[in-house]
Motif scaffolding. Structure first.
Motif, PDB file in Angstrom:
ATOM      1  N   LEU A   1       0.828  -1.211   0.000  1.00  0.00           N
ATOM      2  CA  LEU A   1       0.000   0.000   0.000  1.00  0.00           C
ATOM      3  C   LEU A   1       0.862   1.260   0.000  1.00  0.00           C
ATOM      4  N   ALA A   2       1.927   1.261   0.798  1.00  0.00           N
ATOM      5  CA  ALA A   2       2.783   2.446   0.916  1.00  0.00           C
ATOM      6  C   ALA A   2       3.489   2.753  -0.407  1.00  0.00           C
ATOM      7  N   ILE A   3       4.051   1.731  -1.024  1.00  0.00           N
ATOM      8  CA  ILE A   3       4.785   1.937  -2.284  1.00  0.00           C
ATOM      9  C   ILE A   3       3.846   2.418  -3.390  1.00  0.00           C
ATOM     10  N   LEU A   4       2.703   1.745  -3.528  1.00  0.00           N
ATOM     11  CA  LEU A   4       1.737   2.150  -4.558  1.00  0.00           C
ATOM     12  C   LEU A   4       1.238   3.576  -4.325  1.00  0.00           C
ATOM     13  N   SER A   5       0.974   3.922  -3.069  1.00  0.00           N
ATOM     14  CA  SER A   5       0.443   5.258  -2.745  1.00  0.00           C
ATOM     15  C   SER A   5       1.467   6.343  -3.056  1.00  0.00           C
TER      16      SER A   5
ATOM     17  N   GLN B   1      -4.570  20.265 -12.843  1.00  0.00           N
ATOM     18  CA  GLN B   1      -4.621  21.721 -12.965  1.00  0.00           C
ATOM     19  C   GLN B   1      -5.436  22.354 -11.833  1.00  0.00           C
ATOM     20  N   ASN B   2      -6.279  21.536 -11.218  1.00  0.00           N
ATOM     21  CA  ASN B   2      -7.069  22.007 -10.091  1.00  0.00           C
ATOM     22  C   ASN B   2      -6.282  21.756  -8.810  1.00  0.00           C
ATOM     23  N   LEU B   3      -6.118  22.786  -7.990  1.00  0.00           N
ATOM     24  CA  LEU B   3      -5.276  22.683  -6.796  1.00  0.00           C
ATOM     25  C   LEU B   3      -5.848  21.692  -5.790  1.00  0.00           C
ATOM     26  N   LYS B   4      -7.177  21.634  -5.672  1.00  0.00           N
ATOM     27  CA  LYS B   4      -7.784  20.692  -4.722  1.00  0.00           C
ATOM     28  C   LYS B   4      -7.533  19.240  -5.149  1.00  0.00           C
ATOM     29  N   ARG B   5      -7.615  18.978  -6.439  1.00  0.00           N
ATOM     30  CA  ARG B   5      -7.315  17.625  -6.920  1.00  0.00           C
ATOM     31  C   ARG B   5      -5.831  17.322  -6.749  1.00  0.00           C
ATOM     32  N   MET B   6      -4.994  18.315  -6.992  1.00  0.00           N
ATOM     33  CA  MET B   6      -3.553  18.123  -6.798  1.00  0.00           C
ATOM     34  C   MET B   6      -3.254  17.772  -5.339  1.00  0.00           C
ATOM     35  N   LEU B   7      -3.895  18.494  -4.412  1.00  0.00           N
ATOM     36  CA  LEU B   7      -3.681  18.220  -2.989  1.00  0.00           C
ATOM     37  C   LEU B   7      -4.277  16.864  -2.597  1.00  0.00           C
ATOM     38  N   ALA B   8      -5.313  16.413  -3.315  1.00  0.00           N
ATOM     39  CA  ALA B   8      -5.885  15.086  -3.048  1.00  0.00           C
ATOM     40  C   ALA B   8      -4.870  13.998  -3.380  1.00  0.00           C
ATOM     41  N   TYR B   9      -4.258  14.099  -4.556  1.00  0.00           N
ATOM     42  CA  TYR B   9      -3.235  13.107  -4.913  1.00  0.00           C
ATOM     43  C   TYR B   9      -1.996  13.255  -4.026  1.00  0.00           C
ATOM     44  N   SER B  10      -1.718  14.486  -3.612  1.00  0.00           N
ATOM     45  CA  SER B  10      -0.644  14.714  -2.650  1.00  0.00           C
ATOM     46  C   SER B  10      -0.943  13.987  -1.343  1.00  0.00           C
ATOM     47  N   THR B  11      -2.202  14.030  -0.897  1.00  0.00           N
ATOM     48  CA  THR B  11      -2.605  13.319   0.320  1.00  0.00           C
ATOM     49  C   THR B  11      -2.353  11.824   0.192  1.00  0.00           C
ATOM     50  N   ILE B  12      -2.672  11.276  -0.980  1.00  0.00           N
ATOM     51  CA  ILE B  12      -2.440   9.841  -1.216  1.00  0.00           C
ATOM     52  C   ILE B  12      -0.963   9.510  -1.036  1.00  0.00           C
ATOM     53  N   SER B  13      -0.082  10.364  -1.571  1.00  0.00           N
ATOM     54  CA  SER B  13       1.358  10.114  -1.415  1.00  0.00           C
ATOM     55  C   SER B  13       1.786  10.266   0.040  1.00  0.00           C
ATOM     56  N   HIS B  14       1.220  11.246   0.750  1.00  0.00           N
ATOM     57  CA  HIS B  14       1.554  11.419   2.168  1.00  0.00           C
ATOM     58  C   HIS B  14       1.117  10.208   2.994  1.00  0.00           C
ATOM     59  N   VAL B  15      -0.020   9.614   2.626  1.00  0.00           N
ATOM     60  CA  VAL B  15      -0.477   8.400   3.316  1.00  0.00           C
ATOM     61  C   VAL B  15       0.555   7.282   3.155  1.00  0.00           C
ATOM     62  N   GLY B  16       1.145   7.204   1.971  1.00  0.00           N
ATOM     63  CA  GLY B  16       2.200   6.210   1.750  1.00  0.00           C
ATOM     64  C   GLY B  16       3.374   6.402   2.703  1.00  0.00           C
ATOM     65  N   PHE B  17       3.802   7.657   2.884  1.00  0.00           N
ATOM     66  CA  PHE B  17       4.900   7.941   3.816  1.00  0.00           C
ATOM     67  C   PHE B  17       4.493   7.612   5.249  1.00  0.00           C
ATOM     68  N   LEU B  18       3.264   7.954   5.614  1.00  0.00           N
ATOM     69  CA  LEU B  18       2.776   7.685   6.972  1.00  0.00           C
ATOM     70  C   LEU B  18       2.788   6.180   7.260  1.00  0.00           C
ATOM     71  N   LEU B  19       2.342   5.386   6.279  1.00  0.00           N
ATOM     72  CA  LEU B  19       2.301   3.939   6.460  1.00  0.00           C
ATOM     73  C   LEU B  19       3.700   3.347   6.623  1.00  0.00           C
ATOM     74  N   MET B  20       4.711   4.023   6.084  1.00  0.00           N
ATOM     75  CA  MET B  20       6.084   3.531   6.232  1.00  0.00           C
ATOM     76  C   MET B  20       6.482   3.438   7.701  1.00  0.00           C
ATOM     77  N   GLY B  21       6.095   4.436   8.482  1.00  0.00           N
ATOM     78  CA  GLY B  21       6.437   4.410   9.895  1.00  0.00           C
ATOM     79  C   GLY B  21       5.761   3.259  10.613  1.00  0.00           C
TER      80      GLY B  21
ATOM     81  N   MET C   1      12.313   7.983  -1.388  1.00  0.00           N
ATOM     82  CA  MET C   1      13.133   9.145  -1.760  1.00  0.00           C
ATOM     83  C   MET C   1      12.916   9.530  -3.224  1.00  0.00           C
ATOM     84  N   VAL C   2      12.810   8.532  -4.098  1.00  0.00           N
ATOM     85  CA  VAL C   2      12.545   8.811  -5.515  1.00  0.00           C
ATOM     86  C   VAL C   2      11.163   9.457  -5.674  1.00  0.00           C
ATOM     87  N   ALA C   3      10.174   8.917  -4.960  1.00  0.00           N
ATOM     88  CA  ALA C   3       8.813   9.468  -5.024  1.00  0.00           C
ATOM     89  C   ALA C   3       8.787  10.897  -4.504  1.00  0.00           C
ATOM     90  N   SER C   4       9.580  11.179  -3.488  1.00  0.00           N
ATOM     91  CA  SER C   4       9.636  12.534  -2.929  1.00  0.00           C
ATOM     92  C   SER C   4      10.217  13.523  -3.941  1.00  0.00           C
TER      93      SER C   4
END
Length: 477
Positions: free
Chosen positions: A278-282, A294-314, A413-416
């Motif tokens: 889940l973490a790697i895919l996210s 192009q929409n900032l809210k959608r951009m932040l939504a996908y950003s949230t998905i990536s942040h969830v991946g980092f959170l799951l790493m811990g 690190m690559v995803a970041s």
């Protein structure tokens, strides 16, 4: 067996929140939307009062209500964080809601009942208590997304959220029922003991664990259970998106820790592999898809998905240091998200949604101070030092390296680095493009001050992360 009187004092924050929610409901019933300011004030008073009660009761703890409810360091810190985050969320939302005739008592009733659900989730130590808190939170959020009744996109987002949320809840319940069938209990303490003493039921337990992970993955918005998140973030009014994106993630983190780190810790070898996937895919999918938005809210939504991946790493590290790092990441994420969506609310006005990236063009010429605040928030989300987001990512990456999961750290690190592109694009638009619109800020001074303080706190926690990190470490010591 002698009946034990439950320690009601441990649940005082929830009881106060419930009482205030009922009072607010009565005020709304008798005044309608004519006294929305009263309802807003009562809501803030409820959150502040609950935070004070949690603060004054720090230290004492234990199980109560027949071992279905726990008060410990984790619950104290997360409840305090939830109340403070929601206070800021309501403050940021006021001007936006008023400009769109959405400042209705129902919004604040839903917000307070949702907060009550979060508090119950944080202290739940039993499958039923956890599910009750989760459903109370979820039902309030479904209604909140659909509040703008004349918006087709908001109605569509609410329907998607409701249907997928119902499926996820069913998955979670099915997983709980399987684990109950094997262990004979719904209490996390008893489940942990039953699993520790069991040797022949790992296959069935793993099957139940899969459904639990599916339910948790949906609540977080982790890939491949993320399909609802961009549509809900984009479709819901920005004030509702801000509320959904911040504090509920703290409650979801509590659910993850209670289930995996406390109830099912002896199945770590099984859930660790699932969380790695889940973490790697996210991290990969979230950052790659965010580039095209192009929409900032959608951009932040996908950003949230990536942040969830980092959170799951811990969490997947399975160590106390990893859990503390994940908790630190969750709190920093909530703070950064508050600021980012707060900036959209700040620039919005009646008849104008500042939710496109192009709406931030030339912000440094129009509002240099708030362009600087947005720069701090975007740099922090990208993980650039010396901001809080950098230290948060550093701690979770260190957690997986410490348990010899080097390949996960490299992917992170690559995803970041990939993610830095779309955050820097927002900064480029603010500082190097010409303004498209010229207008003065209509947000109240209190919002401007608190939004500035929010961004400066992200900077301060990056330079001096020790205090918050120490609190997170003490929680899991």
């Amino acid at each position: 067996m002698m009946y034990q009187v439950p320690n009601m004092f441990f649940a005082l924050p929830e009881m106060v929140m419930l009482a205030m929610a009922c009072i607010i409901l009565l005020v709304v019933a008798f005044t309608g939307s004519r006294r929305a300011d009263w309802v807003y004030g009562l809501s803030q008073l409820s959150l502040a009062g609950t935070a004070v009660i949690v603060w004054l009761s720090l230290g004492d703890g234990g199980l109560t209500f027949s071992d279905t409810y726990i008060k410990d360091r984790l619950s104290d810190v997360l409840k305090l964080s939830i109340c403070l985050v929601n206070m800021l969320a309501l403050l940021y939302s006021t001007a936006y809601l008023r400009a769109r005739n959405l400042m209705q008592g129902e919004f604040y009733v839903l917000a307070i009942f949702a907060t009550l659900g979060m508090l119950i989730m944080v202290s739940a130590y039993h499958f039923l208590t956890l599910y009750l808190g989760l459903e109370l939170l979820s039902l309030c959020l479904y209604a909140m997304v659909a509040m703008q009744r004349d918006s087709a996109i908001a109605t569509e987002a609410a329907m998607k959220y409701f249907i997928l949320g119902a499926i996820a809840s069913g998955m979670l319940l099915y997983g709980m029922s399987i684990i109950y069938g094997v262990t004979g209990s719904l209490a996390l303490n008893d489940i942990a003991q039953a699993i520790a003493g069991s040797s022949g039921n790992e296959t069935i337990l793993s099957f139940g664990l899969v459904f639990l992970i599916i339910g948790i993955g949906f609540k977080f918005g982790a890939v491949p259970f993320h399909m609802w998140l961009p549509d809900v973030y984009h479709g819901a009014p920005t004030a509702m998106t801000l509320f959904i994106a911040s504090a509920p993630k703290i409650a979801a983190f509590a659910m993850l820790i209670r289930l995996l780190a406390e109830g099912l810790i002896d199945l770590q070898s099984h859930w660790q592999d699932m969380l790695i996937m889940l973490a790697i895919l996210s991290m990969i999918l979230g950052n790659v898809l965010a580039i095209a938005q192009q929409n900032l809210k959608r951009m932040l939504a996908y950003s949230t998905i990536s942040h969830v991946g980092f959170l799951l790493m811990g969490v997947l590290s399975g160590t106390e240091e990893g859990f503390a790092a994940a908790m630190f990441y969750t709190l920093i994420y909530a703070l950064m998200t508050l600021g980012a969506f707060g900036m959209i609310l700040l620039l919005s006005r009646q008849g104008y949604e500042a939710d496109a990236i192009d709406d931030f063009k030339g912000l440094s010429d129009r509002q240099p101070w708030f362009a600087l605040m947005m720069l701090i928030l975007m740099f922090s989300m990208a993980g650039i030092p010396p901001l809080a987001g950098f230290y948060a990512k550093l701690t979770v990456i260190k957690a997986v390296i410490d348990v010899d999961l080097l390949y996960v750290a490299i992917i992170a690190m690559v995803a970041s680095v990939i993610g830095a592109f779309y955050y820097l694009r927002v900064i480029k638009v603010m500082y190097f493009d010409k303004p498209v619109v010229e207008h003065q800020l209509e947000a109240p001074g209190s919002m401007q001050i608190m939004l500035s303080a929010n961004a400066m706190l992200v900077l301060a926690l990056g330079i001096f992360p020790g205090m918050l990190m120490e609190i997170c470490s003490i929680v899991f010591a």
